[in-house]
Design an enzyme around this catalytic site. Sequence first.
Site, PDB file in Angstrom:
ATOM      1  N   HIS A  38     -91.890   1.597  33.886  1.00  0.00           N
ATOM      2  CA  HIS A  38     -90.651   1.153  33.224  1.00  0.00           C
ATOM      3  C   HIS A  38     -90.513   1.759  31.828  1.00  0.00           C
ATOM      4  CE1 HIS A  38     -92.881  -2.359  31.366  1.00  0.00           C
ATOM      5  NE2 HIS A  38     -91.997  -2.176  30.413  1.00  0.00           N
TER       6      HIS A  38
ATOM      7  N   ASP B 133     -96.864  -0.382  38.114  1.00  0.00           N
ATOM      8  CA  ASP B 133     -96.013  -0.015  36.980  1.00  0.00           C
ATOM      9  C   ASP B 133     -96.686   1.030  36.083  1.00  0.00           C
ATOM     10  OD1 ASP B 133     -94.092   0.085  35.029  1.00  0.00           O
ATOM     11  OD2 ASP B 133     -93.905  -2.083  34.803  1.00  0.00           O
TER      12      ASP B 133
ATOM     13  N   SER C 157     -96.052  -2.931  26.438  1.00  0.00           N
ATOM     14  CA  SER C 157     -96.009  -2.308  27.756  1.00  0.00           C
ATOM     15  C   SER C 157     -96.603  -0.920  27.682  1.00  0.00           C
ATOM     16  CB  SER C 157     -94.581  -2.228  28.257  1.00  0.00           C
ATOM     17  OG  SER C 157     -94.263  -3.409  28.902  1.00  0.00           O
TER      18      SER C 157
END
Length: 676
Positions: A83, A202, A612
């Site tokens: 992402h 991810d 992230s």
Amino acid sequence: MKKISLALLLCFAFITASADEGMWLPNLIGSRIKDMRQKGFRLSAEDIYSINQASMKDAVVLFGSGCTGEYISEEGLLLTNHHCGYGSIQKLSSVEHDYLTYGFWAMSRGEELPVPGLTVRRLVRMEDVTARIEAGEDSEKIIAEVEGGYFASVQPMYYGNQYFLFVYEVFRDVRLVGTPPSSIGKFGGDTDNWIWPRHTGDFSIFRVYADKDNKPADYSKDNKPYRPARHFAISTKGVKEGDFTMIYGFPGNTQEYVISDAVEYVAEVSDPMKIALRTERLDIISAAQEQSPAIRIQYAAKHASIANAWKKWQGEVLGIKRLGTVDKKRAYENEFAEWAADKEEYAHLLDSMKAAYNEVREWYYMGELYAETGKTIELGGIANVMYAAKHRRHENIADNFRKLYVNYNADIDRALAKAVLKGFERYCPAEKFPVALREEINKYGGTIDAYVDYVFDNSNATSFEKAEAATKEQLEADPARRLFEIFTFDKKMYRNLSNAPEIERWYRPYLHALREWDQQRAFYPDANLTLRVAYGSIAGYQYADGEYHNPVSTLDGIIEKDNPAIYDYNIPQVLRDIYARKDYGRWGENINGRYTVPVAFIATNHTSGGNSGSPVINGKGELIGINFDRTWLSTMSDIEFDPTICRNISVDIRYVMFVIDRVGGASYLFDEMKLK
Ligand code: ARG
Ligand code: ASP
């Protein structure tokens, strides 16, 4: 003794349980190292951060403008989340080469894809400059003194009780090496976002290039893979509940010390308004995406980012209410006020802050409302940029500005504009509704719908060709630019509640006083997109009465969710085939009596947006995963961290390796990694 109040009890409970709360400055990690070592960390503070020798910080970068990445080879190979790479992958994708859908694997260095505009930032050093700032020195001067072509900034901590200089090296030649298809990298999509159990692969892989001296350079085919001073070895040994974990990355924004009034505003006013407004926008975009594959790609990143905060805020409101944060803070403030009552410099603080909040709040509300409505109308911003370009007679208007339109669809923007202007009207106190906007609406159609049609029908900015052909005067008078200006006339609307000077001036002494008063509390500065260390351990948690969530998920869970009829759960056929043959290679493992592949795990690390892509590191400093999310019950942790339930979610590095190897067929990349 009898007078120990509820608030103090609550706050003791908070302290003793808060062992894993905190995002610590790496150059001050020495103060935590004893605690870290007790929890299983084997290395030293110098291993984490050093200015004299290569240290872990050299293996961690700010990826793009708001994520983290980490080096995993001495040839610049970099891991981050899918992402986080999403915008880049989308930019490189077309309907013919749809890397979002099918993934991408460079089979040699020559096949790696440069991503124009993508940068990564390495922290060279950081330094406490509080004394200099307090002596009246200008931060600009401190920055200007930094030599070596570095990027520098001075950042306040604790609302300006401390200041640090950060010096960064910014790399500009970053290339895509590999990404799984979205059906792995975004498996579960927005349905599973912010949720555990989770099964998202991810991750995406990039490589940073540098000039022949290993220094940052613009893209050139002559550039060489960057040789980082440090990179992470990869642990293939696996993880289990209780193992030490450390997160090293760039959390963006937390507000752990705000007063009860601010939390009440978030939970009662701000979040509910923003959620409602975004629901409408998401419905419009989703409907358009269902009509066309091209629009699905075009609006994929926009949809994901609107949906991400939208969902988080919903969890945040629930979390704040469940924890009773407002009441707890109020009780804590009362205790503080009692202590401060006979101290001249502190006695007035809470009253002063509350008064300042009341003053600023209505403007802050307008700023938030505008950010979620008028500001989201893309045509206004584009018209303004195109006008400014013509005004400055920009040489390269064609090349530079064509990109504004790549992911732009005027029909969708028109529908969104109607919705958000009506939303603005609904949430805007009548006396604050901009007079100029009312006049425009009355003049051009009478209703918001008719006015928006007028703007879009008459604007020269709806396509690049039209904008390029228009004169400077036409663009200056463009109805979309006019709309943009109406919303920007009042500069007050741009203020931010957390750094409005009226409030900030009180937070500074307040934090100072809190640290003097509450000696038990382990203070750490709020996140501000500077490099931080968080540590904790792999742990499950009590999700609900009688429902404990285990900390590890596996491939079997993916197969259970697999459903070709549901977009978010439709896995690639190759994964089904691998599962059917149990063809896991070296990545297969017996977990709870099943031969499977580990996929994700949760731990107690205190993380935030920006973390992230952060490396998840074991006690020996090896990479065991990539951080990418938090659980549903953690979404309020930017405001209050509850160690009993707050968990960060990471993709297990062995799943990353499994996908590279079995799905991508790119195991040649292992040659440059250190697999342990
Ligand atoms: N919630 C995670 C974070 O805050 C992941 C978001 C990306 N995934 C998504 N389905 N939108 O960024
Ligand atoms: N998903 C977030 C990010 O993109 C991390 C988080 O908010 O926990 O940084």
